[in-house]
Design a protein around this motif. Sequence first.
Motif, PDB file in Angstrom:
ATOM      1  N   GLY A  97      47.540  38.064  38.787  1.00 21.47           N
ATOM      2  CA  GLY A  97      46.777  36.817  38.763  1.00 21.47           C
ATOM      3  C   GLY A  97      46.646  36.196  37.392  1.00 21.47           C
ATOM      4  N   THR A  98      47.594  36.468  36.514  1.00 22.06           N
ATOM      5  CA  THR A  98      47.519  35.898  35.161  1.00 22.06           C
ATOM      6  C   THR A  98      48.704  34.959  34.879  1.00 22.06           C
ATOM      7  OG1 THR A  98      48.547  37.969  34.354  1.00 22.06           O
ATOM      8  CG2 THR A  98      46.156  37.736  34.102  1.00 22.06           C
ATOM      9  N   TRP A  99      49.359  34.481  35.956  1.00 21.12           N
ATOM     10  CA  TRP A  99      50.425  33.489  35.775  1.00 21.12           C
ATOM     11  C   TRP A  99      49.800  32.113  35.905  1.00 21.12           C
ATOM     12  CZ3 TRP A  99      53.093  29.224  36.747  1.00 21.12           C
ATOM     13  CH2 TRP A  99      54.396  29.124  36.246  1.00 21.12           C
ATOM     14  N   PHE A 100      49.796  31.373  34.808  1.00 21.71           N
ATOM     15  CA  PHE A 100      49.229  30.027  34.780  1.00 21.71           C
ATOM     16  C   PHE A 100      50.256  29.073  34.179  1.00 21.71           C
ATOM     17  CE2 PHE A 100      45.846  33.141  34.054  1.00 21.71           C
ATOM     18  CZ  PHE A 100      45.024  32.898  35.141  1.00 21.71           C
ATOM     19  N   VAL A 101      50.341  27.880  34.742  1.00 20.85           N
ATOM     20  CA  VAL A 101      51.340  26.923  34.284  1.00 20.85           C
ATOM     21  C   VAL A 101      51.137  26.556  32.826  1.00 20.85           C
ATOM     22  CG1 VAL A 101      50.036  24.863  34.977  1.00 20.85           C
ATOM     23  CG2 VAL A 101      52.555  24.801  34.935  1.00 20.85           C
TER      24      VAL A 101
ATOM     25  N   THR B   5      45.232  42.507  29.825  1.00 22.88           N
ATOM     26  CA  THR B   5      44.607  43.132  31.006  1.00 22.88           C
ATOM     27  C   THR B   5      44.916  44.627  31.142  1.00 22.88           C
ATOM     28  OG1 THR B   5      46.464  42.522  32.464  1.00 22.88           O
ATOM     29  CG2 THR B   5      44.648  40.956  32.302  1.00 22.88           C
ATOM     30  N   ASP B   6      45.238  45.292  30.046  1.00 21.93           N
ATOM     31  CA  ASP B   6      45.486  46.740  30.052  1.00 21.93           C
ATOM     32  C   ASP B   6      46.697  47.154  30.887  1.00 21.93           C
ATOM     33  OD1 ASP B   6      43.854  47.897  28.233  1.00 21.93           O
ATOM     34  OD2 ASP B   6      42.194  48.219  29.605  1.00 21.93           O
TER      35      ASP B   6
ATOM     36  N   PHE C 108      54.839  40.481  37.300  1.00 19.99           N
ATOM     37  CA  PHE C 108      53.565  41.165  37.062  1.00 19.99           C
ATOM     38  C   PHE C 108      52.441  40.183  36.756  1.00 19.99           C
ATOM     39  CE2 PHE C 108      56.151  45.088  36.214  1.00 19.99           C
ATOM     40  CZ  PHE C 108      55.567  45.856  37.210  1.00 19.99           C
ATOM     41  N   HIS C 109      52.743  39.090  36.081  1.00 26.49           N
ATOM     42  CA  HIS C 109      51.694  38.091  35.849  1.00 26.49           C
ATOM     43  C   HIS C 109      51.283  37.430  37.160  1.00 26.49           C
ATOM     44  CE1 HIS C 109      50.662  38.023  31.651  1.00 26.49           C
ATOM     45  NE2 HIS C 109      51.925  38.015  31.275  1.00 26.49           N
TER      46      HIS C 109
END
Length: 231
Positions: A66-70, A123-124, A61-62
């Motif tokens: 677009g909320t998966w960051f290293v 992000t709700d 889901f991240h």
Amino acid sequence: MGEDYVIEVLSTEWIINSILSLLYISIVLFIGFKLNNEKRLLFAKFISYSLIIFLLLYNFFHFYFGTWFVEKRLPLQLCYISQLICSIILFVPKKQHLFDILFYCGFLGGIQALITPLIDDYTDVKFFYFDYYYVHSTIVLFPLYLFFVLKMKLTKYSWLKTFLFLNLLVVVIMPINFLLDSNYMYLSKPPNVNHPLATGIWPYYILKWEIFVLLLLYITYLIFNSRIFKN
């Protein structure tokens, strides 16, 4: 990045979630005690499988939103590490070392996360909300299940071993934080929660954590190694 979602301590939302988490932990332990030995282990493995599924969904889901960051999603947070140990401990031959570390990191770390909830990049997306409480409640529950239901015990110097393990993590993660501009294990700056131990400037708040954690680990060992909990 999404915004962090902080649940204020003693707010209505915090109280409801804390009660539900406590009920979940209590019900699973109660069920475990009622099962026979074979089913107790099978039930524990089911919990491990569920944590693996949640771990995969969390990362999926991240990625999707677009909320998966290293600098945020590597398995370098203490609760993330505890979740991984919960997922594999029943499937490896030598469990004791993992159990010693999991008991303190999962039980104490999970309680800390439930007391001061912070869901980063929320992000709700409701999954992240449920995931936070399910995972952190389970990493509190799982070592208790291993201890009380499956009768695993802490070794004599487990508290010291865990303290050394945590400091080894500090040595490894600090340069990673520097290279990635990340904040794994909150070693670059305190978390954005209202907590007396999560205040101050770097590196002084870390030194404060060192003293507190060492005392907490030893006190926890004394409590769970006391006659009250011995068979």
